[in-house]
Design a protein around this motif. Structure first.
Motif, short mmCIF file in Angstrom:
data_model
loop_
_atom_site.label_atom_id
_atom_site.label_comp_id
_atom_site.label_asym_id
_atom_site.label_seq_id
_atom_site.Cartn_x
_atom_site.Cartn_y
_atom_site.Cartn_z
N GLN A 1 -17.30 -77.47 32.33
CA GLN A 1 -16.83 -77.83 33.67
C GLN A 1 -17.55 -79.07 34.15
O GLN A 1 -18.66 -79.39 33.69
N GLY A 2 -16.93 -79.76 35.10
CA GLY A 2 -17.52 -80.97 35.64
C GLY A 2 -18.76 -80.69 36.45
O GLY A 2 -19.26 -79.56 36.50
N VAL B 1 -15.27 -84.84 22.26
CA VAL B 1 -16.25 -85.30 23.25
C VAL B 1 -15.57 -85.82 24.52
O VAL B 1 -16.05 -86.75 25.15
N ASP B 2 -14.46 -85.25 24.90
CA ASP B 2 -13.77 -85.68 26.11
C ASP B 2 -14.66 -85.52 27.34
O ASP B 2 -15.44 -84.57 27.45
N LEU B 3 -14.51 -86.45 28.29
CA LEU B 3 -15.14 -86.30 29.59
C LEU B 3 -14.31 -85.35 30.45
O LEU B 3 -13.08 -85.35 30.38
N VAL B 4 -14.99 -84.51 31.25
CA VAL B 4 -14.30 -83.53 32.08
C VAL B 4 -14.66 -83.75 33.54
O VAL B 4 -15.78 -84.13 33.88
N GLY B 5 -13.69 -83.53 34.41
CA GLY B 5 -13.91 -83.64 35.84
C GLY B 5 -14.22 -82.28 36.44
O GLY B 5 -14.03 -81.25 35.80
N PRO B 6 -14.73 -82.29 37.68
CA PRO B 6 -14.99 -83.47 38.50
C PRO B 6 -16.28 -84.19 38.08
O PRO B 6 -17.17 -83.61 37.50
N MET B 7 -16.33 -85.48 38.41
CA MET B 7 -17.54 -86.27 38.26
C MET B 7 -18.12 -86.48 39.66
O MET B 7 -17.57 -86.03 40.64
N HIS B 8 -19.26 -87.18 39.74
CA HIS B 8 -19.84 -87.47 41.05
C HIS B 8 -20.30 -88.91 41.10
O HIS B 8 -20.92 -89.41 40.17
N ARG B 9 -19.97 -89.58 42.19
CA ARG B 9 -20.31 -90.98 42.36
C ARG B 9 -21.20 -91.16 43.58
O ARG B 9 -20.98 -90.54 44.63
N ASP B 10 -22.21 -92.01 43.45
CA ASP B 10 -23.06 -92.41 44.56
C ASP B 10 -23.26 -93.91 44.45
O ASP B 10 -24.00 -94.38 43.59
N LEU C 1 -7.53 -83.32 18.87
CA LEU C 1 -7.46 -82.31 19.91
C LEU C 1 -7.78 -82.92 21.26
O LEU C 1 -8.48 -83.92 21.35
N VAL C 2 -7.28 -82.27 22.30
CA VAL C 2 -7.58 -82.72 23.65
C VAL C 2 -7.74 -81.49 24.54
O VAL C 2 -7.11 -80.45 24.31
N LEU C 3 -8.59 -81.59 25.54
CA LEU C 3 -8.81 -80.48 26.46
C LEU C 3 -7.64 -80.33 27.43
O LEU C 3 -7.12 -81.32 27.95
N ARG C 4 -7.27 -79.09 27.69
CA ARG C 4 -6.25 -78.83 28.70
C ARG C 4 -6.92 -78.61 30.05
O ARG C 4 -6.80 -77.55 30.67
N GLN C 5 -7.64 -79.61 30.49
CA GLN C 5 -8.27 -79.58 31.80
C GLN C 5 -8.43 -81.01 32.29
O GLN C 5 -8.27 -81.96 31.53
#
Length: 380
Positions: A274-275, A232-241, A180-184
């Motif tokens: 949500q991300g 266990v898919d990663l979902v966006g948005p992510m945040h970078r610093d 399975l895969v997320l539709r996001q």
């Protein structure tokens, strides 16, 4: 829908968007408890609506608003794109790719890219089509346009690089994973000269020239007894610093990775879909039950949480000034204190629901609704 399915599984499938056509989600939602009344809006942070604009409806398109300077580029489910001036909401250009979309928009300011329902990645230059290429599978993550290339993450967990000039395929990195895969939208970004992608529960750094894997950092491991619970898919948005990148794995964790050392710094259990948003000091996420949580960026310790918005379907948050901005499925935009999560203001749009994570451009807070309403807000 087979009503003998366990409610937990129905809820998971609804989140994944896999049984919507069978009416299963409507059945589930009809029995849910209603959110508590928010009461009167006490304005502690004055904000005024500056402008409004209109694009075609988004439906369930996993829109990511592409922001470069004062220009916003948005896509609609029907395959139309529009660039807006964030200062005024005025239209700068419009385009149509001729097919409904499953992912958009990724861009670098001059170039924009989307993915169609017929599994084609399309590259445009200021709204003019440059090329389109067939993909082996669907994609729900906006393409990344960087370094003269277009990178596409597809639902079969393949990452493909195309030459931005002529669409020539440069390389493919294929992974196996869950069925399975997320539709996001997932995670796909550049950190310095490294391409970084979310592949299953791992954050993976790759050489953008040839797709070679440089490092991997696991954020979560599969769990449970069925395909839905093991996703266990990663979902966006992510945040970078700087070199630190923080992201969410679906219904499992929020975690931060030092991309310079390829070391996972911390991970905290989190049951959201949500991300996340963040600033230099904190990471903020919304849980599936409407709770909003802030973690200390340095070590993952919890700073605060609030259940004031519990049982509301919330967007990923944006940290802006002294506020945390989240939208909900009723079209409300909530401004919470970034220090303790207390309410600062509540803004209204239409009632179709906030469709994407809020963004900021040209000192303007911009939110987009499912019906295609685009709203620009500024401090009073």
């Amino acid at each position: 829908m087979n009503r003998s399915l366990p409610k937990r599984l129905v809820r998971s499938l609804c989140t994944l968007g896999l049984i919507v056509s069978l009416g299963g989600c409507a059945f589930w939602n009809s029995s849910k408890v209603k959110p508590a009344d928010l009461g009167p809006n006490v304005v502690l942070l004055p904000v005024q609506k500056s402008w409004t604009a209109k694009i075609a409806p988004l439906g369930q398109l996993p829109l990511v608003v592409d922001v470069h300077g004062a220009t916003l580029v948005l896509a609609s489910l029907d395959g139309s794109l529009q660039a807006l001036d964030a200062n005024s909401g005025a239209s700068l250009w419009q385009a149509k790719v001729g097919q409904p979309l499953t992912a958009g928009v990724g861009g670098n300011g001059r170039l924009q890219s989307v993915v169609t329902r017929s599994n084609e990645v399309v590259l445009l230059e200021q709204g003019r089509e440059v090329w389109r290429k067939r993909l082996p599978a669907a994609s729900y993550t906006p393409p990344l346009v960087a370094g003269g290339r277009v990178f596409v993450l597809t639902a079969d967990r393949a990452l493909t690089a195309f030459d931005a000039e002529d669409g020539r395929q440069l390389w493919v990195q294929q992974r196996t994973g869950e069925s399975l895969v997320l539709r996001q939208a997932g995670v796909l970004t550049a950190v310095g000269d490294t391409l970084v992608a979310g592949l299953s529960g791992r954050l993976v750094g790759l050489n953008p020239d040839n797709g070679a894997v440089l490092w991997e950092a696991p954020l979560a491991s599969p769990r449970g007894t069925n395909d839905v619970e093991r996703l266990v898919d990663l979902v966006g948005p992510m945040h970078r610093d700087g070199s630190q990148l923080c992201a969410r794995t679906f219904q499992a964790t929020v975690a931060c990775v030092d991309t310079a050392s390829a070391r996972a710094q911390w991970a905290q259990p989190a049951r959201g879909a949500q991300g996340i948003g963040g600033d230099a000091e904190r990471i903020v996420g919304t849980e599936g039950n409407g709770t909003v949580i802030a973690w200390r960026r340095a070590d993952g310790s919890r700073l605060w949480s609030t259940d004031r918005l519990q049982l509301r379907k919330l967007s990923a948050p944006l940290l802006l000034g002294r506020s945390v901005v989240v939208g909900d499925d009723d079209g409300l935009v909530h401004l919470l204190s970034r220090e303790d999560g207390s309410p600062l203001n509540r803004l209204t749009t239409d009632d179709s629901g906030i469709a994407a994570a809020p963004v900021v451009a040209a000192d303007t807070l911009v939110v987009v609704t499912r019906n295609g309403g685009v709203y620009g807000f500024r401090p009073d």
